[in-house]
Design an enzyme around this catalytic site. Structure first.
Site, mmCIF file in Angstrom:
data_model
loop_
_atom_site.group_PDB
_atom_site.id
_atom_site.type_symbol
_atom_site.label_atom_id
_atom_site.label_comp_id
_atom_site.label_asym_id
_atom_site.label_seq_id
_atom_site.Cartn_x
_atom_site.Cartn_y
_atom_site.Cartn_z
ATOM 1 N N GLU A 292 61.343 15.124 57.981
ATOM 2 C CA GLU A 292 60.806 16.348 57.370
ATOM 3 C C GLU A 292 61.902 17.366 57.070
ATOM 4 O O GLU A 292 61.812 18.095 56.075
ATOM 5 C CB GLU A 292 59.744 16.979 58.284
ATOM 6 C CG GLU A 292 58.469 16.169 58.410
ATOM 7 C CD GLU A 292 58.512 15.130 59.528
ATOM 8 O OE1 GLU A 292 57.493 14.435 59.735
ATOM 9 O OE2 GLU A 292 59.570 15.026 60.195
ATOM 10 N N PHE B 213 45.550 17.022 69.260
ATOM 11 C CA PHE B 213 46.684 16.163 68.957
ATOM 12 C C PHE B 213 47.420 16.661 67.704
ATOM 13 O O PHE B 213 46.819 16.884 66.664
ATOM 14 C CB PHE B 213 46.215 14.717 68.744
ATOM 15 C CG PHE B 213 47.318 13.776 68.361
ATOM 16 C CD1 PHE B 213 48.320 13.461 69.265
ATOM 17 C CD2 PHE B 213 47.372 13.212 67.091
ATOM 18 C CE1 PHE B 213 49.347 12.600 68.919
ATOM 19 C CE2 PHE B 213 48.398 12.355 66.729
ATOM 20 C CZ PHE B 213 49.388 12.041 67.655
ATOM 21 N N GLN B 214 48.710 16.858 67.848
ATOM 22 C CA GLN B 214 49.594 17.342 66.789
ATOM 23 C C GLN B 214 49.157 18.699 66.238
ATOM 24 O O GLN B 214 49.374 19.012 65.059
ATOM 25 C CB GLN B 214 49.724 16.308 65.664
ATOM 26 C CG GLN B 214 50.513 15.076 66.090
ATOM 27 C CD GLN B 214 50.945 14.188 64.952
ATOM 28 O OE1 GLN B 214 50.320 14.158 63.891
ATOM 29 N NE2 GLN B 214 52.021 13.438 65.155
ATOM 30 N N LYS C 49 42.491 20.318 57.933
ATOM 31 C CA LYS C 49 42.024 19.032 57.409
ATOM 32 C C LYS C 49 40.619 19.137 56.820
ATOM 33 O O LYS C 49 40.316 18.523 55.784
ATOM 34 C CB LYS C 49 42.057 17.984 58.520
ATOM 35 C CG LYS C 49 41.982 16.551 58.012
ATOM 36 C CD LYS C 49 42.310 15.572 59.123
ATOM 37 C CE LYS C 49 42.356 14.141 58.592
ATOM 38 N NZ LYS C 49 42.734 13.174 59.649
ATOM 39 N N MET D 6 85.640 22.142 62.178
ATOM 40 C CA MET D 6 85.730 23.599 62.224
ATOM 41 C C MET D 6 85.715 24.111 63.664
ATOM 42 O O MET D 6 86.458 25.044 64.013
ATOM 43 C CB MET D 6 84.589 24.226 61.424
ATOM 44 C CG MET D 6 84.710 25.740 61.270
ATOM 45 S SD MET D 6 86.204 26.249 60.388
ATOM 46 C CE MET D 6 85.665 26.077 58.693
#
Length: 564
Positions: free
Chosen positions: A54, A116-117, A166, A479
């Site tokens: 993602e 969930f999630q 949803k 760096m």
């Protein structure tokens, strides 16, 4: 427009089509599955790019936005899918990149139950978005997306997140699209004050040693031509911020170099010698100013800026000109006198010669055994196309590429400036190439940064995206190592890398690759990489302790810049 009874998921897709979206970068999951199911019916008119993470999705959307000037779009699911966007949102906010992130969410009756999630992405993302909203009803989807597009693009651009439950995706409602033209309490374009324009012109006309600081605001406003007319008439030398690179051609007679911690010697030194600073579309970032208590105290400061919150935030200005610089520059050009500053510009050239002797000569044509980053960029300049887009990751290679790359075309530099996100370049290159198919995209990365998003080679494989990856490998987090060398007595704590065989990794993804160890091979393989039609990875083993100079140490003034 005809009113239709549609599922919320189809309203999402149709609204995006009406907004002119062509590409979506994303990764599916449970909470956004209804939208993906509907998307299946529209893949003849919308292209979805399946990324491998993602974070890669949002960086690709950023690259697309930066290369095209359009809004980048990405999809993710709820929970970890949504939280994986946070780095990209922060990056887009600080670098003013317009993107729309649409996240799925658990059904509305499950909100707050630790389902969930389920994650409260709205509260999490408030500090790193220009605007965000959660949609609980199908009838609110269209207007929320329309509003998001308006806010993301208007005024100072930025990221928008729209979280859709949803059940909202699965319910039917009437769809009626009408482009958003106004948002209450959102005033993206400040009123331009004519008296401030005249006052600024008067200061410019009276100045003897003026200096222009150009930032990304000129590029975002598509004001490159207005800017060139302004400097042509005034004859004032121009220095650029990191994100302002490309607003003016590198070879322009009035361009005097890059500002900042690893910028050019002359513009940094003479910032504290000029009598007038004209800042255009830049925000006086700490990497540009150094110690603000010692910054340009001798100079009057004019600040052209679209975002009122940036005025006097870091540096106090004498005249603030609020507004879109495409308009304000045109107005200011009308009032300024035609001028030249030969003696003042000679000072920049004289200091440039000092930098050339101390640093540039050795960077581009080294006597040392190992290959330098600068000579790699020298050969890239020789064989790249005129319209090439430079996409860099974060670190030493970013600074060297920015210093030496020959910018000859609009929107030709994409990097993570304000946030400094390692892993940005590879996915951003994918978005940039899809947005600008006719342009060459050169992705320059370090061996540390590429491994943060190396899985996006899978996206290159699946979609046959012909980007050129130049991997500068010194087996260090370069760096950080440089700072440890200069300021921590060479205590190289946790910065040495044991790397994989990058050529074999690339070949596993069906990307042709070569490895260069010797200087005698360098020009040949840079030319080969840039002439290839397909994706190509060129790994170049560079000097292990090659440092980037000039350098302004943390806390120092711009005129305390070090050449060694």
């Amino acid at each position: 427009m005809e009113k239709l009874l549609l599922f919320g998921s189809e309203i999402v897709i149709k609204t995006l089509l009406y907004e002119g979206v062509k590409y979506i970068f994303g990764y599916p999951g449970g909470a956004i599955m209804p939208i993906y199911d509907t998307l299946h019916n529209y893949l003849n008119v919308l292209t979805h790019i399946l990324m491998r993470h993602e974070q890669g999705s949002i960086h690709a959307a950023q690259g697309y936005a930066r290369a095209t000037g359009k809004i980048g779009v990405c999809f993710t699911t709820s929970g970890p899918g949504a939280t994986n966007l946070i780095t990209g949102l922060a990056d887009a906010l600080i670098d003013s990149t317009p993107i729309i992130c649409i996240t799925g969410q658990v059904s509305s009756h499950l909100l707050g139950t630790d389902a969930f999630q389920e994650t409260n992405i709205i509260d999490i993302s408030i500090p790193v978005t220009k605007w965000n909203t959660q949609v609980l009803k199908a009838e609110d989807i269209c207007k929320s997306i329309q509003k998001g597009f308006f806010i993301a693009k208007k005024g100072r651009p930025g990221p928008v997140l729209i979280d859709i439950t949803k059940d909202a995706q699965c319910k039917k409602t009437v769809f009626h699209y009408q482009r958003c033209k106004y948002v209450k309490n959102f005033n993206p374009y400040p009123c331009i004050e004519k008296n401030k324009i005249k006052q600024a012109a008067n200061l410019i006309n009276l100045s003897i040693k003026p200096l222009i600081l150009v930032g990304q605001g000129v590029i975002l406003a598509k004001a490159e031509e207005e800017f060139k007319k302004f400097i042509k008439k005034t004859g004032i030398p121009v220095a650029s911020t990191l994100l302002g690179l490309g607003a003016l051609e590198s070879h322009h007679r009035l361009y005097v170099g890059m500002l900042g911690m690893h910028g050019n010697y002359a513009p940094n030194i003479l910032t504290n010698k000029c009598d007038l600073l004209i800042a255009i579309g830049m925000r006086f970032d700490d990497r540009v100013t150094g110690d603000v208590k010692k910054y340009a105290k001798q100079a009057k400061i004019i600040h052209l800026e679209i975002d009122p919150s940036e005025i006097n935030k870091n540096i106090l200005c004498h005249i603030a000109i609020l507004g879109d610089c495409k308009i304000t520059l045109k107005k200011l050009t009308f009032y300024v006198k035609k001028s030249t500053y030969p003696k003042w510009i000679d000072k920049f050239y004289n200091l440039r010669k000092k930098e050339e002797i101390a640093i540039i000569k050795e960077d581009l044509n080294p006597l040392k055994k190992g290959i330098t980053m600068g000579e790699v960029i020298k050969w890239i300049n020789k064989y790249k196309k005129k319209n090439a887009i430079l996409v860099t990751d974060v670190g030493q290679h970013q600074m060297i590429a920015s210093r030496y790359f020959n910018f000859t075309y609009k929107k030709s530099q994409i990097t993570s400036g304000g946030l400094g996100t390692m892993g940005f370049a590879l996915p951003a290159s994918i978005g940039a190439k899809l947005g600008a198919k006719k342009r060459q995209v050169i992705c320059i990365v370090g061996d540390g940064g590429i491994q943060m998003t190396i899985q996006e080679m899978g996206t290159i494989l699946q979609n046959k995206i012909p980007i050129k990856i130049i991997l500068l490998n010194n087996n260090f987090l370069g760096m950080v190592r440089q700072w440890q060398q200069l300021f921590f007595k060479k205590r190289y704590s946790c910065t040495e890398l044991v790397n994989p065989n990058f050529v074999k990794v690339a070949e596993a993804y069906n990307i042709e690759a070569e490895k260069v160890k010797e200087r005698e091979q360098l020009e040949k393989y840079v030319k080969k990489a840039l002439k290839k039609e397909k994706a190509f990875l060129l790994e170049i083993i560079i000097e292990r302790e090659n440092n980037v100079f000039p350098m302004i140490p943390t806390g120092a003034s711009v005129d305390e810049i070090r050449l060694t």
